[in-house]
Every structure is written in C-alpha cells, then in structure tokens.
Design an enzyme around this catalytic site. Structure first.
Site, PDB file in Angstrom:
ATOM      1  CE  LYS A 165      -4.004   0.411   2.253  1.00 12.50           C
ATOM      2  NZ  LYS A 165      -5.084   0.407   1.264  1.00 12.50           N
TER       3      LYS A 165
HETATM    4  C1  PLP Z   1      -6.338  -1.320  -3.932  1.00 10.40           C
HETATM    5  C2  PLP Z   1      -7.005  -1.976  -2.765  1.00 10.40           C
HETATM    6  N1  PLP Z   1      -7.475  -3.213  -2.915  1.00 10.40           N
HETATM    7  C3  PLP Z   1      -8.088  -3.855  -1.910  1.00 10.40           C
HETATM    8  C4  PLP Z   1      -8.262  -3.258  -0.684  1.00 10.40           C
HETATM    9  C5  PLP Z   1      -8.934  -4.005   0.430  1.00 10.40           C
HETATM   10  O1  PLP Z   1      -7.984  -4.337   1.423  1.00 10.40           O
HETATM   11  P1  PLP Z   1      -8.393  -4.492   2.928  1.00 10.40           P
HETATM   12  O2  PLP Z   1      -9.503  -5.479   2.981  1.00 10.40           O
HETATM   13  O3  PLP Z   1      -7.158  -5.009   3.597  1.00 10.40           O
HETATM   14  O4  PLP Z   1      -8.801  -3.165   3.434  1.00 10.40           O
HETATM   15  C6  PLP Z   1      -7.790  -1.962  -0.482  1.00 10.40           C
HETATM   16  C7  PLP Z   1      -7.940  -1.286   0.810  1.00 10.40           C
HETATM   17  O5  PLP Z   1      -7.062  -1.331   1.621  1.00 10.40           O
HETATM   18  C8  PLP Z   1      -7.133  -1.308  -1.541  1.00 10.40           C
HETATM   19  O6  PLP Z   1      -6.664  -0.062  -1.390  1.00 10.40           O
END
Ligand code: PLP
Length: 319
Positions: A165
């Site tokens: 991220k």
């Molecule tokens: C690009 C992206 N995909 C998927 C997710 C979902 O991830 P999570 O369930 O860990 O929040 C997120 C959010 O964090 C994201 O930014």
C-alpha cells in the site's frame, strides 16, 4: 465532477513519531520527499463498537504487519516496532475517546534532500483517524452499487509493487475512481494486462455463478486484502450451508457481466454488494442470498457476536 464541499472532521488526537498530540498541531515540511514522489506506505484500519459497547480494532496485527511489509518493499527502515505501531493505533482511539472510527497509519520519507535517490531523509510515522460510515453510502450497502470497467489497467507487477500500500500507487485508483464517478458509476473495476478482473479502486472482488464463489488469486496484481482473507475464511466455513464452492481463480469481464452475485470487500467498503456492471444487471439487481449471508456473518465478527473470531479483535480498555 461535483465541487460540493464534503465535511471532514478528523478525531482530536493523532500519534506522530512516538507521541500523541492534538491533530491540528501536526504540520509537515514542504520538502517532504514523499509529498513529491509518493514514497510513503499506509494502512486503513477500522475500529468498531462491539455489541458490549466496548470499542475494538479489527485485525490490527494483520494491518500493521502489512504496513511493515509495504515499508520493507520500499526499502523504508521503520523506526518503530510492530508492537509500538499497534499501541499507537490503540492510543489514538483511547485518547480521542471515540467508540468507532477509521484509522490511518502512515509511514513516509520525510523532509531533507529532494533528490530521487536521497537516502538520508528522516522516516516519519503517524496515525490519524476520523469517523467513517458506509464507504459507498447506506443505500449502496442496502441495494448494491453500480460499477464500470475502468479504461485504466491495474498497476502491473512488472513496474510497481501491487501487494504494497504505497501512497504513489494510488494515483491509479484515484484516476479510475474519478472517471467512474464522472460517468455516473459508484466504483470502477480494473483489469490487468491479460484482461483479468483484478479489483476495485480500494476493494477486492468476489463473484458467484452457479454456486461457485470466485475471487482472483494473490498471484494476480491485487492487494492482499485483509477483508478478502476474512471473507474467504467465512465463506469456506459456510460453504456446505450455502451450497457453494470457494475458489481463488482469474476471471474476465465477460464472466462478471453474467454473474449471479458480486460483492466487493475492503476495510472502508466492508462487504458491499454490486447490483450492476456497465448496464448488465447482476442477478435480480439487488444483493443476493449468499452476499447477504456473508455480509451478516462479517457484521457478527466485527461486532463481537462470533466468539470463534474474537482473536481478530483488539478491545480498547476503558478510558
Ligand atoms: C487497492 C485496494 N485493494 C483492496 C483493498 C482491500 O484491502 P483491505 O480489505 O485489507 O482493506 C484496499 C484497501 O485497503 C485497496 O486499497
């Protein structure tokens, strides 16, 4: 694009470089490397009010682990331990005296020389938070949202690090989301360079057809969503009851157009049903039975009603 001002009220306390301070006291230098080149890493974490009234952070360990992994992938040496960063999140909730909120831990390359290759800048770390209701609105949760397929591809593993991220990588998501909203949709789904559906701009995707619940595998260019992992576990535990088989496999937009049910998962989006993709009505055009069952199962977990998942909750001791 709507220019209507949106209200935003962060919580009063913020953790910065090891100390809890008033949020308005947090100011940053113009020559912060990350502001110019995007090399910072972040998390989104939710704190829920349990049915008992106690606030509890959901899957905090997993979020902080992914934050540290993201930093490692960027060659950022984090000046805090996993435990210190977990404690920082707990401190923000406790000191802000809230019961439910969204937490935003962020670690970034701070002020100093602005050269792209500069390695001497201070590494900064902060955790801020704010109240955040239904990401796609209450109506989106109740009735399902409308998605398009983005004309922008999801960032490829050959030029970016999609498992991390990283702040700068979110240009891809922001542009796709803005284009979707301009076209009247709630969310965009992004394809990879092979035409496989990857995910939304901030959510993973699940689709159901003929009793087979599919989500793209981690080998695809997706974020390893913590809500995705949660839903995989909940769906597999209920597979017999729901009459479904759960598989991690790639699929294209054609399969999505013909799905019986689709839902998106994410910390912000939680479990959000999809009722339409580019004019194709999904199922009956409202959240389907499997989606509704899994949404309820997820709420049982985050509200502390499912004792078998209490290890995913970090309760905040009374203040
Ligand atoms: C690009 C992206 N995909 C998927 C997710 C979902 O991830 P999570 O369930 O860990 O929040 C997120 C959010 O964090 C994201 O930014």
């Amino acid at each position: 694009m709507s220019k209507a001002p949106q209200s935003f009220q962060p919580l009063p306390k913020l953790w910065l470089d090891g100390q809890v301070i008033a949020t308005e006291q947090a100011t940053f230098h113009f020559f912060s490397h990350a502001l110019h080149y995007g090399v910072g890493v972040f998390e989104g974490v939710r704190c829920y009010t349990l049915d008992s009234g106690v606030p509890a952070i959901f899957r905090l360990k997993e979020h902080i682990r992914r934050l540290i992994d993201s930093a490692r992938m960027c060659l950022i040496e984090v000046p805090f331990t996993q435990q210190q960063l977990e404690d920082a999140c707990v401190a923000v909730v406790r000191e802000s005296r809230v019961d439910a909120c969204y937490l935003r831990p962020l670690i970034w390359i701070g002020e100093g020389p602005l050269g792209i290759g500069s390695t001497s800048n201070k590494i900064r770390a902060a955790v801020g938070s704010f109240p955040w209701g239904a990401y796609m609105g209450e109506e989106g949760l109740a009735k399902g949202i409308r998605c398009c397929i983005s004309s922008l591809s999801r960032i490829p593993q050959t030029s970016n690090l999609p498992k991390a991220k990283i702040c700068g990588q979110y240009v891809n998501s922001v542009l796709a989301k803005r284009a979707a909203q301009l076209a009247g949709y709630d969310e965009a789904l992004l394809l990879d360079h092979n035409g496989h559906v990857t995910e939304g701009t901030g959510e993973n995707i699940f689709m159901l057809r003929d009793g087979i619940l599919k989500t793209p595998p981690l080998s695809t260019s997706i974020l390893a969503g913590i809500t995705r992992a949660t839903l995989l576990e909940l769906a597999r535990e209920r597979a017999a009851k729901l009459g479904i088989t759960v598989v991690e496999t790639n699929f294209g937009r054609d399969e999505v157009y013909c799905a019986d049910e689709i839902f998106l998962t994410g910390t912000a989006a939680e479990v959000t049903p999809v009722r339409e993709v580019e004019g194709r009505t999904i199922g009956a055009g409202k959240p389907g039975p499997v989606t509704r069952e899994l949404m309820a199962a997820f709420q049982d977990v985050v509200r502390g009603r499912d004792a078998s998942k209490s290890h995913w909750l970090t309760p905040i001791a009374s203040r």
